[in-house]
Design a protein around this motif. Structure first.
Motif, PDB file in Angstrom:
ATOM      1  N   UNK A   6       0.828  -1.206   0.000  1.00 36.15           N
ATOM      2  CA  UNK A   6       0.000   0.000   0.000  1.00 36.15           C
ATOM      3  C   UNK A   6       0.856   1.247   0.000  1.00 36.15           C
ATOM      4  N   UNK A   7       2.050   1.152   0.626  1.00 35.05           N
ATOM      5  CA  UNK A   7       2.964   2.299   0.601  1.00 35.05           C
ATOM      6  C   UNK A   7       3.378   2.612  -0.828  1.00 35.05           C
ATOM      7  N   UNK A  29      -8.421  20.135  -4.202  1.00 32.71           N
ATOM      8  CA  UNK A  29      -9.184  18.901  -4.031  1.00 32.71           C
ATOM      9  C   UNK A  29      -8.273  17.678  -4.034  1.00 32.71           C
ATOM     10  N   UNK A  30      -7.263  17.680  -4.906  1.00 29.68           N
ATOM     11  CA  UNK A  30      -6.324  16.567  -4.933  1.00 29.68           C
ATOM     12  C   UNK A  30      -5.524  16.474  -3.633  1.00 29.68           C
ATOM     13  N   UNK A  31      -5.152  17.624  -3.099  1.00 30.95           N
ATOM     14  CA  UNK A  31      -4.403  17.630  -1.848  1.00 30.95           C
ATOM     15  C   UNK A  31      -5.258  17.076  -0.710  1.00 30.95           C
ATOM     16  N   UNK A  32      -6.520  17.454  -0.706  1.00 31.28           N
ATOM     17  CA  UNK A  32      -7.416  16.933   0.318  1.00 31.28           C
ATOM     18  C   UNK A  32      -7.558  15.418   0.189  1.00 31.28           C
ATOM     19  N   UNK A  33      -7.609  14.939  -1.036  1.00 36.50           N
ATOM     20  CA  UNK A  33      -7.707  13.500  -1.250  1.00 36.50           C
ATOM     21  C   UNK A  33      -6.445  12.789  -0.770  1.00 36.50           C
ATOM     22  N   UNK A  34      -5.284  13.406  -1.031  1.00 37.41           N
ATOM     23  CA  UNK A  34      -4.024  12.836  -0.549  1.00 37.41           C
ATOM     24  C   UNK A  34      -4.001  12.760   0.972  1.00 37.41           C
ATOM     25  N   UNK A  35      -4.453  13.822   1.621  1.00 43.31           N
ATOM     26  CA  UNK A  35      -4.484  13.842   3.082  1.00 43.31           C
ATOM     27  C   UNK A  35      -5.427  12.777   3.629  1.00 43.31           C
ATOM     28  N   UNK A  36      -6.566  12.626   2.971  1.00 40.46           N
ATOM     29  CA  UNK A  36      -7.535  11.623   3.417  1.00 40.46           C
ATOM     30  C   UNK A  36      -6.964  10.216   3.285  1.00 40.46           C
ATOM     31  N   UNK A  37      -6.261   9.971   2.177  1.00 40.99           N
ATOM     32  CA  UNK A  37      -5.661   8.664   1.960  1.00 40.99           C
ATOM     33  C   UNK A  37      -4.563   8.394   2.983  1.00 40.99           C
ATOM     34  N   UNK A  39      -4.390   9.611   6.043  1.00 38.17           N
ATOM     35  CA  UNK A  39      -5.050   9.325   7.317  1.00 38.17           C
ATOM     36  C   UNK A  39      -5.594   7.903   7.351  1.00 38.17           C
ATOM     37  N   UNK A  40      -6.167   7.467   6.233  1.00 42.68           N
ATOM     38  CA  UNK A  40      -6.715   6.109   6.174  1.00 42.68           C
ATOM     39  C   UNK A  40      -5.618   5.070   6.363  1.00 42.68           C
ATOM     40  N   UNK A  41      -4.481   5.280   5.717  1.00 46.76           N
ATOM     41  CA  UNK A  41      -3.391   4.322   5.841  1.00 46.76           C
ATOM     42  C   UNK A  41      -2.854   4.275   7.267  1.00 46.76           C
ATOM     43  N   UNK A  42      -2.752   5.432   7.919  1.00 46.08           N
ATOM     44  CA  UNK A  42      -2.306   5.454   9.315  1.00 46.08           C
ATOM     45  C   UNK A  42      -3.284   4.673  10.185  1.00 46.08           C
ATOM     46  N   UNK A  90       7.798   3.134   9.375  1.00 42.66           N
ATOM     47  CA  UNK A  90       8.598   3.449   8.189  1.00 42.66           C
ATOM     48  C   UNK A  90       7.705   3.727   6.979  1.00 42.66           C
ATOM     49  N   UNK A  91       6.619   2.979   6.843  1.00 45.26           N
ATOM     50  CA  UNK A  91       5.685   3.215   5.742  1.00 45.26           C
ATOM     51  C   UNK A  91       4.984   4.564   5.906  1.00 45.26           C
ATOM     52  N   UNK A  92       4.541   4.864   7.116  1.00 50.13           N
ATOM     53  CA  UNK A  92       3.883   6.152   7.367  1.00 50.13           C
ATOM     54  C   UNK A  92       4.844   7.307   7.107  1.00 50.13           C
ATOM     55  N   UNK A  93       6.087   7.135   7.495  1.00 57.91           N
ATOM     56  CA  UNK A  93       7.073   8.207   7.312  1.00 57.91           C
ATOM     57  C   UNK A  93       7.318   8.479   5.839  1.00 57.91           C
ATOM     58  N   UNK A  94       7.385   7.419   5.031  1.00 57.00           N
ATOM     59  CA  UNK A  94       7.592   7.603   3.594  1.00 57.00           C
ATOM     60  C   UNK A  94       6.403   8.318   2.959  1.00 57.00           C
ATOM     61  N   UNK A  95       5.196   7.957   3.342  1.00 59.94           N
ATOM     62  CA  UNK A  95       4.001   8.595   2.789  1.00 59.94           C
ATOM     63  C   UNK A  95       3.883  10.044   3.267  1.00 59.94           C
ATOM     64  N   UNK A  96       4.245  10.276   4.519  1.00 54.37           N
ATOM     65  CA  UNK A  96       4.223  11.640   5.055  1.00 54.37           C
ATOM     66  C   UNK A  96       5.148  12.545   4.248  1.00 54.37           C
TER      67      UNK A  96
END
Length: 406
Positions: A6-7, A29-37, A39-42, A90-96
């Motif tokens: 998923x990462x 809108x794309x940025x909001x979608x990225x943020x939502x995704x 949060x979901x992964x976290x 590590x996955x969260x950090x890469x996505x962040x």
């Protein structure tokens, strides 16, 4: 590991999108979608770390009939559980970093609230490096305990068991229990009276040595007054959720990643032998209305309960294998203190069962501690690299109004 697919999907998706819209306006809108995704992964990753009975959401309940939770085979605070939580980090950090940096106008970092939040996050990263360094030493101590326990296991496997084998096992187990009982303020982990400081200035990460089982200090020494509990407290002291318009901007992922960083470091300190844990907080504030934070809050509650229940909050910590080792060692020492040859059959069977259980604990520690040490070092070096990358961006865009710790 379990979260890397998923990462990679997330990073590919956000990279493509940013390349497509970087020259366009109105990409909110794309940025909001990225943020939502993000949060979901976290939320998903930390939900997978909850014990099965703690997963109370409707989705988890619906899935439980067909899919076993990944955490079900990994007891809370066990070595295998910590390997999963570090992988999740590590996955969260890469996505962040993808959300924060990729395709981003660096001038945004110099404007409120990022001009304050980013230096605070970088400061937390520096403190986390020192926690990683302390944990590396703690894991080395746990390996030393495992070797002592293995001596006892080998001695007690002898049949029929005699006085010589019992004396050998008792000596090893008494050394083990004495080391575990050391007070944090006075204990030196049985090795060096010096502590090591992990990060002194920008770009410095200490000596690398990735040979399995050979973990050199990450940098130079400091006074023994360094406190893991105070370090965690300092990391969480200004951890405040964004409000108003900030809750939908880049301040949100910075807060989420800060929370993840503090929580992971807190779990490591609570569980693994670490210098000066007296006064370690059992909770740091998290708004319970945040959906992505629910699993972290659930884990924090359960680990906090375990910390409160542990009467001796000394050097040994809450690591599941170490707790079992300590309990078995105490029972076997009691047997050795009252040993008489020949041993009654019933007592011999009981000791054999305890020895076998201790041997299984040793096997798990032998198999898992070195890979876990390597993961801690990977977290350390990932934080160093990411911090350097962010500082390079800040150098290009001009100085921030808040000071950045180099």
């Amino acid at each position: 590991m379990w979260a890397t697919d998923s990462q990679g999907s997330f990073l590919n998706r956000i990279s493509i999108r940013r390349n497509q819209v970087v020259s366009m306006e109105g990409n909110h809108e794309q940025e909001l979608e990225d943020l939502e995704l993000f949060q979901k992964h976290v939320a998903d990753r930390f939900s997978d770390l909850l014990p099965p009975q703690s997963s109370t959401t409707a989705a988890a309940a619906a899935d439980s009939s067909t899919v076993e939770s990944p955490s079900s085979a990994d007891p809370l605070l066990s070595i295998s559980w910590f390997r999963k939580i570090l992988d999740a980090f590590l996955c969260c950090e890469a996505e962040f970093k993808a959300v924060l940096v990729m395709g981003r106008d660096a001038s945004q970092f110099t404007k409120p609230p990022l001009d304050r939040l980013i230096p605070e996050f970088l400061d937390r990263a520096v403190k986390a490096l020192d926690v990683c360094n302390a944990i590396t030493h703690g894991l080395e101590l746990a390996r030393h305990w495992q070797k002592l326990a293995q001596i006892a296991v080998t001695a007690l496997e002898h049949r029929p068991i005699g006085e010589g084998q019992v004396r050998r096992a008792k000596k090893a187990l008494n050394t083990l229990l004495t080391s575990m009982a050391l007070d944090d303020k006075e204990g030196n982990h049985g090795k060096s009276t010096e502590r090591t400081w992990s990060f002194g200035r920008r770009g410095g990460g200490g000596t690398k040595d990735r040979t399995a089982g050979n973990f050199r200090p990450l940098s130079w020494s400091v006074a023994k007054s360094w406190s893991a509990a105070k370090q965690i407290q300092a990391m969480s002291s200004n951890l405040v959720a964004p409000r108003g318009g900030e809750s939908t901007g880049l301040a949100l992922p910075v807060y989420i990643m800060s929370t993840v960083l503090v929580f992971v470091m807190w779990t490591l300190v609570a569980a693994i032998p670490c210098q000066e844990r007296a006064g370690l907080v059992t909770h740091f504030p998290l708004p319970r209305q945040l959906v992505w934070a629910q699993s972290i809050i659930g884990l924090q509650d359960k680990i906090g309960e375990e910390w409160k229940k542990k009467e001796k909050k000394g050097i040994s910590g809450l690591l599941e294998e170490v707790q079992r080792m300590e309990k078995l060692a105490q029972s076997l020492v009691e047997f050795a203190d009252n040993f008489q040859y020949p041993v009654e059959e019933e007592k011999a069977e009981e000791v054999a069962a305890q020895g076998a259980e201790l041997g299984e604990v040793c096997r798990k520690m032998e198999d898992g501690l070195i890979p876990l040490q390597q993961q801690v070092r990977e977290v350390f070096h990932r934080l160093v690299r990411s911090r350097t990358e962010v500082l390079d961006i800040l150098d290009q865009s001009g100085k921030l109004s808040a000071p950045v710790p180099y």
